[in-house]
Write an enzyme that holds these catalytic residues in place. Sequence first.
Site, PDB file in Angstrom:
ATOM      1  CG  HIS A 198      -2.082   0.841   1.192  1.00 31.42           C
ATOM      2  ND1 HIS A 198      -2.028   2.183   0.874  1.00 31.42           N
ATOM      3  CD2 HIS A 198      -3.384   0.574   1.435  1.00 31.42           C
ATOM      4  CE1 HIS A 198      -3.243   2.697   0.944  1.00 31.42           C
ATOM      5  NE2 HIS A 198      -4.088   1.741   1.280  1.00 31.42           N
ATOM      6  CD  GLU A 295      -2.994   1.020  -2.455  1.00 34.62           C
ATOM      7  OE1 GLU A 295      -3.391  -0.119  -2.114  1.00 34.62           O
ATOM      8  OE2 GLU A 295      -3.650   2.058  -2.246  1.00 34.62           O
TER       9      GLU A 295
END
Length: 319
Positions: A198, A295
């Site tokens: 992330h 991401e």
Amino acid sequence: MAMVSMLISLPTLTTPNSSRVNRYWQAPKRSSAMALASANTEIATTGVRFAEGEEKLPKVVLTSSGGSEADIYLFGGCITSWKVPNGRDLLFVRPDAVFNKKKPISGGVPHCFPQFGPGTIQQHGFARNLDWSVIDSENVQGDPAITLELKDGEYSRSMWDFSFQALYKVTLQTKSLSTELVIKNTDSKPFSFSTALHTYFRASAQGASVKGLKGCKTLNKDPDPKNPLEGKEERDGVTFPGFVDCVYLEAPNELNLDNGLGDIISIKNTNWTDAVLWNPYLTMEACYKDFVCVENAKIGNVQLEPGHTWTATQHLSIN
């Protein structure tokens, strides 16, 4: 989404002709000067040192011979800083981030495992809520690397009752930061998982754009996160004009982020089949203008048989 079966043998996380220390150090439940001193005696690799981070949490600092630097917190195995030789930090940690182990570190490169997003267990899984251990360090021609390990325990098994081993190798070079994530099924039964890195990039959200996604199938979570709209990306450069939360399925293995601050960041990967763009806009008014998330992800479940592994790499670089 298609179910994916990966039958890959565990790779060797070492490099020939390297200066290498192979000693195990378990992250302490509490950081202390004694623990850090002990750690420093065990990790004697050039360019790799332990330090006391925010709220005295232990971190590893990598320093390349070319002048770049990276910080990796053992809590969550989270890379929180990647400074290139000119001193600019290309990663972003949110001002509301806490370093007290009561919640994941908000920013940098957090892990999402064994679940990405919402689902049957806690949001984004548990890997970002646990202490990882340093099991290996090396230096190859001035480029330092460490390998972290996470295994199942009482906390993980309380929500996901499987035995596993996660290895995470971080390598720093003068103008790049590379990671290799290896998930091994050490259980006697198969399991499935989804996962992502992330990554928060420091950016001017209004000026940032991502190239390489044109033609991808999209799952757009704006305006309804629970019922994403299917579509196809038609833009050469995807921008962040407002709230953005979009999954790109079967994304290419290289994207290019213009962070709007003068940097073009190449994001290459192997086996991270999908990508996610995210910016919270006004729901995070204090800092949304200062970052974007690009991401690498594995949205569909990976099915892993006992003894088998799944491996994915990410390579971030600038010119």
